[in-house]
Design a protein around this motif. Structure first.
Motif, PDB file in Angstrom:
ATOM      1  N   MET A  85       0.845  -1.197   0.000  1.00  0.00           N
ATOM      2  CA  MET A  85       0.000   0.000   0.000  1.00  0.00           C
ATOM      3  C   MET A  85       0.879   1.245   0.000  1.00  0.00           C
ATOM      4  O   MET A  85       1.994   1.233   0.531  1.00  0.00           O
ATOM      5  N   ILE A  86       0.359   2.354  -0.556  1.00  0.00           N
ATOM      6  CA  ILE A  86       1.142   3.570  -0.705  1.00  0.00           C
ATOM      7  C   ILE A  86       1.588   4.127   0.632  1.00  0.00           C
ATOM      8  O   ILE A  86       2.704   4.646   0.770  1.00  0.00           O
ATOM      9  N   ASN A  87       0.750   4.057   1.668  1.00  0.00           N
ATOM     10  CA  ASN A  87       1.099   4.651   2.946  1.00  0.00           C
ATOM     11  C   ASN A  87       1.986   3.740   3.798  1.00  0.00           C
ATOM     12  O   ASN A  87       2.307   4.084   4.927  1.00  0.00           O
ATOM     13  N   GLU A  88       2.384   2.602   3.274  1.00  0.00           N
ATOM     14  CA  GLU A  88       3.280   1.711   3.997  1.00  0.00           C
ATOM     15  C   GLU A  88       4.718   1.923   3.517  1.00  0.00           C
ATOM     16  O   GLU A  88       4.971   1.970   2.319  1.00  0.00           O
ATOM     17  N   PRO A  89       5.664   2.048   4.450  1.00  0.00           N
ATOM     18  CA  PRO A  89       7.063   2.207   4.029  1.00  0.00           C
ATOM     19  C   PRO A  89       7.640   0.886   3.528  1.00  0.00           C
ATOM     20  O   PRO A  89       7.079  -0.178   3.782  1.00  0.00           O
ATOM     21  N   HIS A  90       8.723   0.971   2.801  1.00  0.00           N
ATOM     22  CA  HIS A  90       9.455  -0.235   2.424  1.00  0.00           C
ATOM     23  C   HIS A  90      10.925  -0.043   2.795  1.00  0.00           C
ATOM     24  O   HIS A  90      11.367   1.065   3.090  1.00  0.00           O
ATOM     25  N   ALA A  91      11.665  -1.130   2.803  1.00  0.00           N
ATOM     26  CA  ALA A  91      12.982  -1.150   3.433  1.00  0.00           C
ATOM     27  C   ALA A  91      14.112  -0.762   2.495  1.00  0.00           C
ATOM     28  O   ALA A  91      14.137  -1.153   1.326  1.00  0.00           O
ATOM     29  N   ILE A  92      15.065   0.002   3.054  1.00  0.00           N
ATOM     30  CA  ILE A  92      16.356   0.220   2.412  1.00  0.00           C
ATOM     31  C   ILE A  92      17.334  -0.753   3.061  1.00  0.00           C
ATOM     32  O   ILE A  92      17.589  -0.679   4.271  1.00  0.00           O
ATOM     33  N   LEU A  93      17.864  -1.686   2.287  1.00  0.00           N
ATOM     34  CA  LEU A  93      18.774  -2.688   2.814  1.00  0.00           C
ATOM     35  C   LEU A  93      20.175  -2.104   3.028  1.00  0.00           C
ATOM     36  O   LEU A  93      20.477  -1.007   2.555  1.00  0.00           O
ATOM     37  N   LYS A 123       7.975   4.190  -6.990  1.00  0.00           N
ATOM     38  CA  LYS A 123       7.174   4.758  -8.083  1.00  0.00           C
ATOM     39  C   LYS A 123       5.690   4.808  -7.727  1.00  0.00           C
ATOM     40  O   LYS A 123       4.947   5.639  -8.261  1.00  0.00           O
ATOM     41  N   LYS A 124       5.275   3.949  -6.803  1.00  0.00           N
ATOM     42  CA  LYS A 124       3.882   3.953  -6.362  1.00  0.00           C
ATOM     43  C   LYS A 124       3.648   4.940  -5.222  1.00  0.00           C
ATOM     44  O   LYS A 124       2.515   5.121  -4.782  1.00  0.00           O
ATOM     45  N   GLY A 125       4.743   5.540  -4.707  1.00  0.00           N
ATOM     46  CA  GLY A 125       4.601   6.540  -3.646  1.00  0.00           C
ATOM     47  C   GLY A 125       4.937   6.048  -2.257  1.00  0.00           C
ATOM     48  O   GLY A 125       4.822   6.800  -1.282  1.00  0.00           O
ATOM     49  N   SER A 126       5.380   4.800  -2.125  1.00  0.00           N
ATOM     50  CA  SER A 126       5.774   4.274  -0.828  1.00  0.00           C
ATOM     51  C   SER A 126       7.118   4.874  -0.418  1.00  0.00           C
ATOM     52  O   SER A 126       8.020   5.032  -1.238  1.00  0.00           O
ATOM     53  N   GLU A 127       7.245   5.214   0.861  1.00  0.00           N
ATOM     54  CA  GLU A 127       8.484   5.826   1.366  1.00  0.00           C
ATOM     55  C   GLU A 127       9.514   4.756   1.684  1.00  0.00           C
ATOM     56  O   GLU A 127       9.210   3.746   2.315  1.00  0.00           O
ATOM     57  N   ALA A 128      10.752   4.980   1.254  1.00  0.00           N
ATOM     58  CA  ALA A 128      11.844   4.045   1.537  1.00  0.00           C
ATOM     59  C   ALA A 128      12.552   4.472   2.821  1.00  0.00           C
ATOM     60  O   ALA A 128      12.982   5.622   2.949  1.00  0.00           O
ATOM     61  N   LEU A 129      12.666   3.530   3.785  1.00  0.00           N
ATOM     62  CA  LEU A 129      13.276   3.835   5.077  1.00  0.00           C
ATOM     63  C   LEU A 129      14.245   2.731   5.479  1.00  0.00           C
ATOM     64  O   LEU A 129      14.051   1.570   5.128  1.00  0.00           O
ATOM     65  N   LYS A 130      15.283   3.106   6.230  1.00  0.00           N
ATOM     66  CA  LYS A 130      16.141   2.100   6.843  1.00  0.00           C
ATOM     67  C   LYS A 130      15.363   1.469   7.996  1.00  0.00           C
ATOM     68  O   LYS A 130      14.859   2.183   8.870  1.00  0.00           O
ATOM     69  N   PRO A 131      15.236   0.152   8.021  1.00  0.00           N
ATOM     70  CA  PRO A 131      14.321  -0.491   8.973  1.00  0.00           C
ATOM     71  C   PRO A 131      14.665  -0.296  10.455  1.00  0.00           C
ATOM     72  O   PRO A 131      13.768   0.037  11.236  1.00  0.00           O
TER      73      PRO A 131
END
Length: 199
Positions: free
Chosen positions: A1-9, A176-184
């Motif tokens: 989902m767009i409002n969910e962050p995803h991980a920077i490895l 590209k979908k708008g999810s924020e990339a964060l270090k976990p």
């Protein structure tokens, strides 16, 4: 989902999944449970195996490797990290033809597994690893490859197995979908909140 962050490895790549194993194995009672479950898997998978020592890579795998060795009633040894490589420093002595069982916390590409074996065999060329059906057996808490596959030289026995995909930042479909990339790790509360929001 767009409002969910995803991980920077650690590698800098972006990923659609992340396992914070370090947080779990920092608790001795959790390590005991994980060691128990891995031992049960080992007993189911390997019959009458003789293990002279359990070996793990540095550093995150050390608690689970030591706990597994404790439950086997055996000794525990480990390689050490130098400039992203695993090295055998001679801190421990092994019999010339010792049989080792490798235990890790998390496996993604088998790179660390290979580095550990290479480091040990460079100094102890007659050392062997526990084998099943012609493959070296490796125990791990989490196995998270890009694609679940049958390895030519290894048999991975894990408690959790899941495909986790990653991309270069410029190619990340989640960005590209708008999810924020964060270090976990420094943003773990954000990741937990997005998980809880699904329930």
């Amino acid at each position: 989902m767009i409002n969910e962050p995803h991980a920077i490895l650690t590698s800098g790549r972006h990923s659609d999944g992340y396992f914070n194993v370090s947080q779990a194995i920092s608790y001795s009672n959790v390590c005991e449970y994980l060691g128990t479950f891995l031992k049960q898997k080992f007993d189911e998978y390997i019959n009458l195996a003789v293990v002279d020592a359990v070996i793990s890579s540095s550093y995150a795998a050390l608690p689970i490797g030591m706990e597994f060795a404790r439950q086997l009633g055996g000794i525990f040894v480990f390689t050490e990290k130098e400039e992203r490589e695993q090295v055998w420093t001679g801190r421990f002595e092994l019999p010339d033809e010792a049989i080792l069982l490798q235990v890790e916390d998390l496996i993604t590409t088998m790179g660390t597994v290979e580095k550990v074996q290479k480091a040990v065999k460079a100094v102890n060329p007659k050392v062997r690893f526990v084998r099943k059906n012609g493959k070296d057996v490796v125990m791990t808490v989490v196995h998270r490859p890009e694609v679940l596959t049958v390895y030519l030289d290894y048999q991975v026995v894990s408690l959790v197995e899941q495909e986790v995909h990653s991309w270069e930042p410029s190619e990340c479909p989640l960005c590209k979908k708008g999810s924020e990339a964060l270090k976990p790790k420094p943003n773990w509360a954000r990741f937990q909140a997005s998980i809880l929001a699904k329930k």
